[in-house]
Scaffold this motif. Structure first.
Motif, PDB file in Angstrom:
ATOM      1  N   PHE A   1       0.844  -1.193   0.000  1.00 54.69           N
ATOM      2  CA  PHE A   1       0.000   0.000   0.000  1.00 54.69           C
ATOM      3  C   PHE A   1       0.877   1.239   0.000  1.00 54.69           C
ATOM      4  O   PHE A   1       2.088   1.150   0.186  1.00 54.69           O
ATOM      5  CB  PHE A   1      -0.963   0.000   1.195  1.00 54.69           C
TER       6      PHE A   1
ATOM      7  N   ILE B   1      -7.393   5.831  10.541  1.00 53.39           N
ATOM      8  CA  ILE B   1      -6.930   6.285   9.226  1.00 53.39           C
ATOM      9  C   ILE B   1      -5.521   6.847   9.339  1.00 53.39           C
ATOM     10  O   ILE B   1      -4.732   6.764   8.397  1.00 53.39           O
ATOM     11  CB  ILE B   1      -7.931   7.297   8.614  1.00 53.39           C
TER      12      ILE B   1
ATOM     13  N   LEU C   1      -0.364   8.272   7.080  1.00 53.59           N
ATOM     14  CA  LEU C   1      -1.718   8.117   6.549  1.00 53.59           C
ATOM     15  C   LEU C   1      -1.657   7.052   5.467  1.00 53.59           C
ATOM     16  O   LEU C   1      -0.883   7.175   4.507  1.00 53.59           O
ATOM     17  CB  LEU C   1      -2.214   9.430   5.944  1.00 53.59           C
TER      18      LEU C   1
HETATM   19  P1  ATP Z   1      -4.058  -1.239  11.545  1.00 54.60           P
HETATM   20  O1  ATP Z   1      -4.277  -1.326  13.023  1.00 54.60           O
HETATM   21  O2  ATP Z   1      -5.238  -0.739  10.786  1.00 54.60           O
HETATM   22  O3  ATP Z   1      -3.450  -2.477  10.981  1.00 54.60           O
HETATM   23  P2  ATP Z   1      -1.475  -0.096  11.992  1.00 54.60           P
HETATM   24  O4  ATP Z   1      -1.572   0.270  13.420  1.00 54.60           O
HETATM   25  O5  ATP Z   1      -0.750  -1.311  11.591  1.00 54.60           O
HETATM   26  O6  ATP Z   1      -2.964  -0.104  11.346  1.00 54.60           O
HETATM   27  P3  ATP Z   1       0.436   1.943  11.273  1.00 54.60           P
HETATM   28  O7  ATP Z   1       1.572   1.011  11.399  1.00 54.60           O
HETATM   29  O8  ATP Z   1       0.265   3.031  12.268  1.00 54.60           O
HETATM   30  O9  ATP Z   1      -0.940   1.151  11.160  1.00 54.60           O
HETATM   31  O10 ATP Z   1       0.446   2.548   9.784  1.00 54.60           O
HETATM   32  C1  ATP Z   1       0.018   3.875   9.479  1.00 54.60           C
HETATM   33  C2  ATP Z   1      -1.207   3.880   8.577  1.00 54.60           C
HETATM   34  O11 ATP Z   1      -1.041   3.052   7.443  1.00 54.60           O
HETATM   35  C3  ATP Z   1      -2.457   3.352   9.244  1.00 54.60           C
HETATM   36  O12 ATP Z   1      -3.091   4.335   9.974  1.00 54.60           O
HETATM   37  C4  ATP Z   1      -3.292   2.936   8.051  1.00 54.60           C
HETATM   38  O13 ATP Z   1      -3.944   4.062   7.477  1.00 54.60           O
HETATM   39  C5  ATP Z   1      -2.270   2.455   7.054  1.00 54.60           C
HETATM   40  N1  ATP Z   1      -2.095   1.003   7.019  1.00 54.60           N
HETATM   41  C6  ATP Z   1      -1.479   0.209   7.928  1.00 54.60           C
HETATM   42  N2  ATP Z   1      -1.431  -1.066   7.529  1.00 54.60           N
HETATM   43  C7  ATP Z   1      -2.027  -1.099   6.303  1.00 54.60           C
HETATM   44  C8  ATP Z   1      -2.263  -2.137   5.351  1.00 54.60           C
HETATM   45  N3  ATP Z   1      -1.870  -3.380   5.567  1.00 54.60           N
HETATM   46  N4  ATP Z   1      -2.882  -1.809   4.190  1.00 54.60           N
HETATM   47  C9  ATP Z   1      -3.249  -0.529   3.958  1.00 54.60           C
HETATM   48  N5  ATP Z   1      -3.056   0.499   4.802  1.00 54.60           N
HETATM   49  C10 ATP Z   1      -2.446   0.225   5.976  1.00 54.60           C
END
Ligand code: ATP
Ligand code: MN
Length: 465
Positions: A246, A389, A435
């Protein structure tokens, strides 16, 4: 070929002018004297109607063979449309069938499910829904670059291949040129540990899960920077919100605390919403009508609202008192799940909400430890329909605390020598957030599966096209 796009023709081309257009036939209807072709060229959601008189030279060889899906070139006169709905149509003087589409073209006029369209991801951009999704995706990307450029942030291209496993142990895709059946072994024997020193990069390398640590380096030199690039996570979760590949936007700002960070995040989300509503009114009206009723109003109100703030501790208290029967039971110290996130933002607050100051044990080592040592200066932005998000934090800038946190998290200090150096040489408060770009596009369009807002989804078991 010099041609006008359908978008230009419908918007402001002069009636009576001779024009050339090219696109794909959506439908064709024939009567005795005329054929009516609906042409779409992807420049906008609308088709333009072409009227081809049975008397024109190319009629039987071209017009009558231009079935749904065919590529055509049309020369004609732009005339006022007698029908309602559209300002203009084209009276053809010549139609050239550029590329025919036999009757097994899979997208005939009926509506297809998104699941089916994923299996023909090479053709789905030619549908109304996917054309609109990818025009909005483009507009959102432009909004993001503009937002940061207007604020003098520097666009940083953080590396895609990395040897620093910064946070996602187990979630990383390995990058190696070894023969998978016979990699070099440290002790020379088969079955021994793999000798990554012999590998292409001289160390175990992976695809990045985040550009944050590199962005921190540049923030502590250039001030305010952001990354916008592909990110990879080998999380084996088949959800409608997770992709293995992503795109992520990660701003990182020197001399920012958590409040500055949240303020920027709020301005950022509102800016993207306003930009897309202004640039893509036709596509957004389509989503409002067919995909998510009321989405324009709801986005507009988000763009005007003040985002709510609550601490993790308060959020847990709210969830405990909610009387809801959650799948994951609520207690202080747990990770907030999507069901909880949605309750908080949709039912409790009714608009976007920042949850802050999470327990340190469920967050990454680099987040700044709060007074009292129980929580860290983290923030997640939760929005209706989606949950999280944005995820971000103020970073730990104190060298001794950071060293301690690295140890507590079971990580090896040596790997982070350069990250620690940033705290030894001219350290300063700084903060940033990530994001997920596809999450944002879902939020803007109302599309409910993340596989449908990325050109070619990569998910467990699937990397076709
Ligand atoms: P989630 O709990 O939804 O898995 P995360 O805590 O793993 O998210 P972060 O590591 O903080 O997420 O990543 C920052 C942002 O990237 C998230 O707020 C989300 O918008 C996006 N994101 C995270 N993992 C994914 C994924 N596998 N596919 C798409 N977008 C993602
Ligand atoms: Mn995750």
């Amino acid at each position: 070929m010099e041609r006008s796009t359908v978008r230009e023709l419908l918007a402001d081309s002069e009636i009576g002018s001779t024009i050339t257009l090219a696109g794909w036939v959506r439908t064709r209807r024939d009567s005795k004297e005329f054929s009516f072709l609906e042409i779409n060229d992807g420049s906008c959601l609308s088709n333009i109607q072409v009227v081809a008189d049975a008397g024109i030279e190319s009629y039987s060889e071209h017009v009558l063979k231009a079935s749904t899906g065919s590529a055509v070139k049309v020369i004609g006169e732009l005339i006022e449309s007698p029908g309602k709905g559209q300002r203009v149509e084209v009276k053809a003087t010549d139609v050239e069938l550029i590329g025919a589409a036999p009757s097994d073209y899979p997208m005939q006029k009926k509506r297809h499910s998104n699941e089916f369209l994923r299996t023909i991801a090479h053709l789905r951009p030619r549908t109304n829904t996917y054309g609109a999704v990818f025009r909005v995706r483009h507009a959102a990307a432009m909004a993001i670059h503009r937002f940061f450029d207007e604020r003098n942030f520097v666009y940083l291209h953080s590396p895609i291949i990395t040897t620093s496993d910064c946070e996602g142990a187990g979630e990383m895709f390995r990058v190696s040129t070894f023969d998978p059946l016979n990699p070099p072994r440290v002790d020379g024997k088969s079955g021994g540990a793999i000798d990554y020193a012999e590998d292409f990069f001289g160390a175990e390398a992976s695809l990045t899960v985040s550009g944050q640590l590199e962005a921190e380096i540049f923030a502590l030199a250039l001030g305010n920077v952001y990354t916008f690039g592909p990110t990879f996570r080998a999380e084996n979760s088949n959800t409608p919100r997770h992709l293995a590949e992503f795109w992520m936007i990660e701003p990182e700002m020197a001399f920012y605390d958590l409040n500055d960070n949240m303020k920027l995040g709020e301005e950022f989300i509102k800016y993207i919403i306003k930009y897309v509503l202004e640039k893509c009114p036709e596509d957004m009206a389509f989503f409002d009508r067919w995909i998510e009723k009321g989405i324009i109003d709801s986005l507009q109100s988000v763009a005007e609202a003040n985002f709510e703030h609550m601490t993790y501790t308060d959020a847990i208290a709210v969830l405990e008192k909610s009387g809801k029967d959650f799948e994951f039971p609520v207690h202080w110290g747990m990770d907030i799940q999507t069901e909880h996130e949605r309750f908080l933002t949709e039912e409790h607050v009714g608009r976007p909400v920042y949850v802050t100051n999470y327990p340190k044990d469920i967050k990454a080592f680099y987040m700044r430890v709060d007074e009292g040592e129980k929580t860290v200066s983290a923030m997640d932005l939760l929005v209706p329909r989606l949950g999280e998000i944005i995820g971000g934090s103020q970073r730990e800038e104190r060298e001794d605390v950071l060293r301690r946190r690295i140890k507590e998290c079971g990580l090896e200090e040596e790997i982070y020598w350069w990250y620690l150096d940033l705290r030894r040489f001219g350290t300063a408060a700084h903060a940033g957030f990530g994001l997920g770009f596809e999450r944002m596009v879902m939020y803007l369009t109302g599309m409910s599966n993340i596989r449908d807002v990325v050109p070619f989804p990569r998910t467990p078991g699937n990397a076709m096209f």
